[in-house]
Structure formats: C-alpha cells, structure tokens
Design a protein around this motif. Sequence first.
Motif, mmCIF file in Angstrom:
data_model
loop_
_atom_site.group_PDB
_atom_site.id
_atom_site.type_symbol
_atom_site.label_atom_id
_atom_site.label_comp_id
_atom_site.label_asym_id
_atom_site.label_seq_id
_atom_site.Cartn_x
_atom_site.Cartn_y
_atom_site.Cartn_z
ATOM 1 N N ASP A 1 0.846 -1.184 0.000
ATOM 2 C CA ASP A 1 0.000 0.000 0.000
ATOM 3 C C ASP A 1 0.886 1.239 0.000
ATOM 4 O OD1 ASP A 1 -2.344 -1.433 -0.002
ATOM 5 O OD2 ASP A 1 -2.602 -1.342 2.175
ATOM 6 N N GLY A 2 0.435 2.263 -0.696
ATOM 7 C CA GLY A 2 1.204 3.493 -0.770
ATOM 8 C C GLY A 2 0.433 4.658 -0.172
ATOM 9 N N HIS A 3 1.166 5.587 0.385
ATOM 10 C CA HIS A 3 0.523 6.770 0.971
ATOM 11 C C HIS A 3 1.469 7.958 0.927
ATOM 12 C CE1 HIS A 3 -1.996 9.262 3.454
ATOM 13 N NE2 HIS A 3 -1.008 9.453 4.297
ATOM 14 N N ILE A 4 0.953 9.091 0.501
ATOM 15 C CA ILE A 4 1.666 10.363 0.512
ATOM 16 C C ILE A 4 1.114 11.214 1.651
ATOM 17 C CG2 ILE A 4 2.043 12.526 -0.757
ATOM 18 C CD1 ILE A 4 1.811 10.930 -3.330
ATOM 19 N N GLY A 5 1.969 12.000 2.248
ATOM 20 C CA GLY A 5 1.501 12.909 3.294
ATOM 21 C C GLY A 5 2.542 13.955 3.617
ATOM 22 N N SER B 1 -3.539 3.885 -0.782
ATOM 23 C CA SER B 1 -4.022 3.129 -1.921
ATOM 24 C C SER B 1 -3.188 1.887 -2.170
ATOM 25 C CB SER B 1 -4.012 3.995 -3.180
ATOM 26 O OG SER B 1 -4.711 5.199 -2.952
ATOM 27 N N GLU B 2 -3.812 0.928 -2.797
ATOM 28 C CA GLU B 2 -3.147 -0.316 -3.160
ATOM 29 C C GLU B 2 -2.367 -0.109 -4.452
ATOM 30 O OE1 GLU B 2 -4.817 -4.768 -3.242
ATOM 31 O OE2 GLU B 2 -5.567 -3.552 -4.908
ATOM 32 N N LEU B 3 -1.064 -0.360 -4.418
ATOM 33 C CA LEU B 3 -0.241 -0.236 -5.616
ATOM 34 C C LEU B 3 -0.473 -1.448 -6.515
ATOM 35 C CD1 LEU B 3 3.130 1.023 -4.081
ATOM 36 C CD2 LEU B 3 1.072 2.300 -4.674
#
Length: 320
Positions: free
Chosen positions: A120-124, A255-257
């Motif tokens: 899973d990927g996440h930006i913040g 989100s799921e990559l």
Amino acid sequence: MKRLAAAGAAFGLLALTGCGAADMTKQGSPYANAAGARTVTLSVQSWVGARANTAVAQYLLEHELGYRVDTVQVDEVPAWDALSQGRVDAILEDWGHPEQEKRYVRDKKTVADGGPLGVDGHIGWWVPKYFADAHPDVLDWKNLDKYAARLRTPESGGKGQLLDGSPSYVTHDKALVKNLNLDYQVVFAGSEAAQITQIKQFAKDRKPFLTYWYEPQWLFNQVPMVEVKLPPYTDACAAKGEKDPDSVDCAYPTSELRKYLNADFSRDGGDAARFLKKFRWSKQDQNEVAQLMAEDKLSAEKAAERWVKAHPDVWKAWVD
C-alpha cells in the motif's frame, strides 16, 4: 509513490525523476516485440522503491526463467502510453491513474491489470519524530502556522518551508498551502535523492522540518517521522481535484499499488507474464532492497541478488 482511490489520479506521483525521464514517443526498448525472442521490457520510475521492484523482477526473469530484460525509465503518464503501444511490457508500481485505466484498460483494452504489488502506498506531510515528541500539537495541520517561524529557511523566504522533491511530481501541496491558508512556501529539493540528503542533514542537526513524503520508503528506518493530519481525504475532494487541481483541500489517500501489463503481452507473454502477475511482496521486502541500493550503494543487480538469496520462501512461488 500508491494506487490512488477512485478519482484519485490527481493525487498520484508523476514519476519522481531524479535523473532525466525518457520520451517514449521517441524512445523504446530495442528488445520490445522482438519476434520469437525471450525478452521483456520493464518500465521503471526513478524513485528507489520502484527501482527495487524492477531490480528483483529483472534478476529472477534473467537467472531463473532465462529471459533477457531491458528497462526504460519513463514518467508515469507517458509510461501508460508506452505500455498501450507495446513499447514496454509492464509497469510494476502504479500509484493510480483512473483516466489512463479507463482509456487503456476498459475502453481500448490495450492494457491489462496485472494484480496488486502487495504494497500500500501513501503520501503525506511529515515531521521528524523528535520534533513531534517535543511539540505533539504540530501533528494537527491547524497548528502548523504556530511553528512556521521555526521551519523557515533561506529558500522559503519569510514563510515556513514545506520540502518537496522534484517539480515533476504531481502533488497538491501548493494548493493545500493556499486553500488551508498556511504560512508556508513549497520548496523543491529537485529529486528524491536530493530530498533524502536534506532530510538526513536536518535529522543529523536535530532541526525541525516539514516535508512531503511517502510510504513505503526505507528512509523511515533511519529518520523516524510522524505524519501531520491534514483534512480527511474524501472521494468528493478527489473528484473536485480532478476537475480543478488548484481546488484540493484534503489529505492524500492510502491506496493499493498495482501492476499493469500490455494486453498482448499479458495474453501471450508465457512464463514472463505469469511471473509478473504472481510477483507480490511486502513493504518490508521492498524497503530492504531499496535501502541496499540507496544507502548501501549496491548496484540494482547486487541488491536483488542479496535479497533473492535471503528470501527464497517469498519468490519461489512466483517462478513455479
């Protein structure tokens, strides 16, 4: 850096280009579509997590399945065009491009979904843990202006600095700063590598910083960071942002990559296509290889070789 939730393309990364990106309208692999040849062409983005995926896939395709593998560095959106045209066979880490998915997967059917990468990927927005421990209220965006003066740098002028990577990243940080009325200036490091260098220097000096960053990323192993809570992500915010990127006022999604394959390759690519569809590993696996490449300065092949020798329990199922 993550497959973005519905209508989340506007929150994706446009290839984190530490070195120049290829124009796939002018450049292609010399091996792509070579008749009868056991060759595979992989699109690779410049951020190290994506390069870790490609390194291990290339190593196993070559050493276990007997393929010749070519890699081409190309930005995220042009990579979809190249994939549709058969100029590359696979993208191993897509952070979510609903417009391209609709055009190429559902409408034209020239691209096939290759399944989840397993990550899973996440930006913040993130601050160092040592600063969050001393000032826990900084983790609420509403309190960021309280610390703007402490986060000021020569590059940010009279405002606090929000450190971003490359200007080629597709982010909404400028919109967020404006729409949340924050006393900050987005400052671009220039690349993922340059951003890492700056973060490590801040941490060495125990200075506070606020940075755009993402998971998975091996740097968390060296510089623990804590995410600042922005206004919650919603599909409505994402949909609004698709129409007008300057309107975004909410957080990035988790989100799921996913992987994507050229449709003909997906159907006729034999062992290579089956292998890439089975390729699925964890955030810890990716970070292990990424750190070997980025921090320990191993070549992609040597980093992949070390991981492959240490984790046959993970990859054996991909080649069976």
